[in-house]
Write a protein that holds these residues in place. Structure first.
Motif, PDB file in Angstrom:
ATOM      1  N   GLY A  86       0.788  -1.239   0.000  1.00 49.35           N
ATOM      2  CA  GLY A  86       0.000   0.000   0.000  1.00 49.35           C
ATOM      3  C   GLY A  86       0.817   1.285   0.000  1.00 49.35           C
ATOM      4  O   GLY A  86       0.259   2.371   0.148  1.00 49.35           O
ATOM      5  N   LYS A  87       2.124   1.175  -0.224  1.00 50.78           N
ATOM      6  CA  LYS A  87       2.982   2.371  -0.182  1.00 50.78           C
ATOM      7  C   LYS A  87       2.565   3.412  -1.223  1.00 50.78           C
ATOM      8  O   LYS A  87       2.372   4.579  -0.894  1.00 50.78           O
ATOM      9  N   SER A  88       2.461   2.976  -2.484  1.00 49.47           N
ATOM     10  CA  SER A  88       2.094   3.925  -3.549  1.00 49.47           C
ATOM     11  C   SER A  88       0.689   4.448  -3.341  1.00 49.47           C
ATOM     12  O   SER A  88       0.417   5.625  -3.578  1.00 49.47           O
ATOM     13  N   THR A  89      -0.192   3.561  -2.929  1.00 41.72           N
ATOM     14  CA  THR A  89      -1.579   3.962  -2.686  1.00 41.72           C
ATOM     15  C   THR A  89      -1.618   5.068  -1.638  1.00 41.72           C
ATOM     16  O   THR A  89      -2.287   6.089  -1.818  1.00 41.72           O
ATOM     17  N   TYR A  90      -0.891   4.874  -0.552  1.00 36.97           N
ATOM     18  CA  TYR A  90      -0.885   5.894   0.503  1.00 36.97           C
ATOM     19  C   TYR A  90      -0.260   7.198  -0.004  1.00 36.97           C
ATOM     20  O   TYR A  90      -0.796   8.279   0.225  1.00 36.97           O
ATOM     21  N   ASN A 131      -5.214   9.507  -6.195  1.00 38.10           N
ATOM     22  CA  ASN A 131      -6.134   8.365  -6.282  1.00 38.10           C
ATOM     23  C   ASN A 131      -7.505   8.765  -6.791  1.00 38.10           C
ATOM     24  O   ASN A 131      -8.267   7.910  -7.236  1.00 38.10           O
ATOM     25  N   ASP A 132      -7.821  10.066  -6.705  1.00 37.80           N
ATOM     26  CA  ASP A 132      -9.125  10.512  -7.184  1.00 37.80           C
ATOM     27  C   ASP A 132      -9.304  10.222  -8.675  1.00 37.80           C
ATOM     28  O   ASP A 132     -10.417  10.212  -9.181  1.00 37.80           O
ATOM     29  N   LEU A 133      -8.180  10.019  -9.369  1.00 38.03           N
ATOM     30  CA  LEU A 133      -8.257   9.770 -10.808  1.00 38.03           C
ATOM     31  C   LEU A 133      -8.645   8.330 -11.122  1.00 38.03           C
ATOM     32  O   LEU A 133      -8.974   8.010 -12.248  1.00 38.03           O
ATOM     33  N   ILE A 134      -8.566   7.444 -10.113  1.00 38.69           N
ATOM     34  CA  ILE A 134      -8.843   6.021 -10.338  1.00 38.69           C
ATOM     35  C   ILE A 134     -10.325   5.771 -10.039  1.00 38.69           C
ATOM     36  O   ILE A 134     -10.822   6.163  -8.990  1.00 38.69           O
ATOM     37  N   PRO A 135     -11.045   5.107 -10.993  1.00 41.79           N
ATOM     38  CA  PRO A 135     -12.459   4.856 -10.743  1.00 41.79           C
ATOM     39  C   PRO A 135     -12.654   3.919  -9.544  1.00 41.79           C
ATOM     40  O   PRO A 135     -11.780   3.100  -9.255  1.00 41.79           O
ATOM     41  N   ASN A 136     -13.791   4.031  -8.859  1.00 46.29           N
ATOM     42  CA  ASN A 136     -14.156   3.095  -7.790  1.00 46.29           C
ATOM     43  C   ASN A 136     -13.308   3.167  -6.538  1.00 46.29           C
ATOM     44  O   ASN A 136     -13.294   2.229  -5.752  1.00 46.29           O
ATOM     45  N   VAL A 137     -12.589   4.260  -6.372  1.00 43.37           N
ATOM     46  CA  VAL A 137     -11.802   4.403  -5.152  1.00 43.37           C
ATOM     47  C   VAL A 137     -12.619   5.159  -4.103  1.00 43.37           C
ATOM     48  O   VAL A 137     -13.265   6.156  -4.412  1.00 43.37           O
TER      49      VAL A 137
END
Ligand code: ADP
Ligand code: ADP
Length: 236
Positions: free
Chosen positions: A41-45, A53-59
């Motif tokens: 989860g490093k990149s995700t965080y 992350n707002d650019l990724i659908p369903n987040v």
């Protein structure tokens, strides 16, 4: 003081929870390394810290992240401004397909800067901070893509520094690079932390211990350890 404070951050990709309540704050003018195994989860965080992350659908993201006193997920936050204050360097060098000069000028032009002297000055300063000036100063109008990967990455660092952000995020910035370019990026981070706050994702423990002031260790979407780097890498 603290520049970023995150409280109980959960992130879901669809139904799948990738961050399970991260409480983590970052101290101004320090380098913090985020480490942990692939997929923890490093990149995700990291992407939460400038709302990438707002650019990724369903987040779905819950919890709170504050930059100084501003909740960056509050309604009405200007994301373009946020990304200027919190810049990002990616694993793969990704200069725009135009000149070195225009790459580094990009953010300044977006911000409305027109004064050639101001632009020239910021561009030179940023390229020097990113330890690439000597290699590009006679080629400022060459396409950035004509340089080596390591040089391109340093141009990307200069592009982020040119707008003088508060925080510089880097996601595995040296894992695609040769050792000499990696060392130059590490030196750059050590030099700029007096002016900026640096948060770097790395899977390289030696790198974390060489350059970071604090290290956060993630495992399966949880923060399992967070301390001064010198305390985390003591040999038993
Ligand atoms: P790390 O950076 O530590 O390697 P990531 O943040 O890339 O970890 O990934 C954390 C978890 O979230 C992994 O299980 C990964 O497969 C998943 N993941 C990452 N990005 C996405 C995405 N866009 N959609 C769905 N799952 C994702
Ligand atoms: P890293 O380990 O450097 O974080 P990955 O190779 O895991 O990167 O992921 C690369 C890209 O693919 C990221 O943008 C990530 O969000 C996306 N990704 C990772 N896992 C998944 C997944 N399970 N579903 C969809 N996208 C994913």
């Amino acid at each position: 003081g603290k520049i970023i404070t995150s409280e109980d951050v959960h992130l879901y990709y669809g139904e799948k929870e990738a961050l399970h309540g991260i409480n983590l704050d970052f101290t101004e003018h320090e380098i913090t390394a985020l480490i942990g195994p692939s997929g923890c989860g490093k990149s995700t965080y990291l992407r939460c810290l400038n709302r990438m992350n707002d650019l990724i659908p369903n987040v779905t993201i819950t919890g709170s992240i504050k930059l100084q006193d501003q909740d960056i997920y509050a309604p009405g936050v200007d994301i373009v401004k946020l990304r200027k204050r919190v810049g990002m360097v990616f694993q793969q060098p990704n200069p725009f397909p135009f000149s070195v000069y225009e790459n580094v000028a990009y953010g300044l032009r977006l911000a409305g800067e027109r004064d050639k002297h101001v632009l020239d000055d910021r561009i030179e300063t940023s390229l020097k901070q990113a330890a690439i000036w000597d290699e590009v100063k006679d080629h400022l109008y060459d396409n950035a893509l004509s340089f080596s990967g390591g040089q391109q990455q340093r141009i990307c660092v200069a592009r982020v520094l040119a707008v003088q952000p508060d925080v510089v995020l880097l996601d595995e910035p040296t894992s695609a690079l040769d050792p000499i370019s990696s060392a130059k990026i590490e030196d750059t981070l050590l030099n700029i932390r007096h002016e900026y706050t640096v948060i770097i994702v790395t899977h390289n423990m030696q790198q974390a211990s060489r350059i970071s002031d604090r290290t956060a260790f993630l495992l399966n979407g949880n923060l399992v350890e967070y301390d001064k780097t010198e305390k985390m890498f003591i040999n038993p």
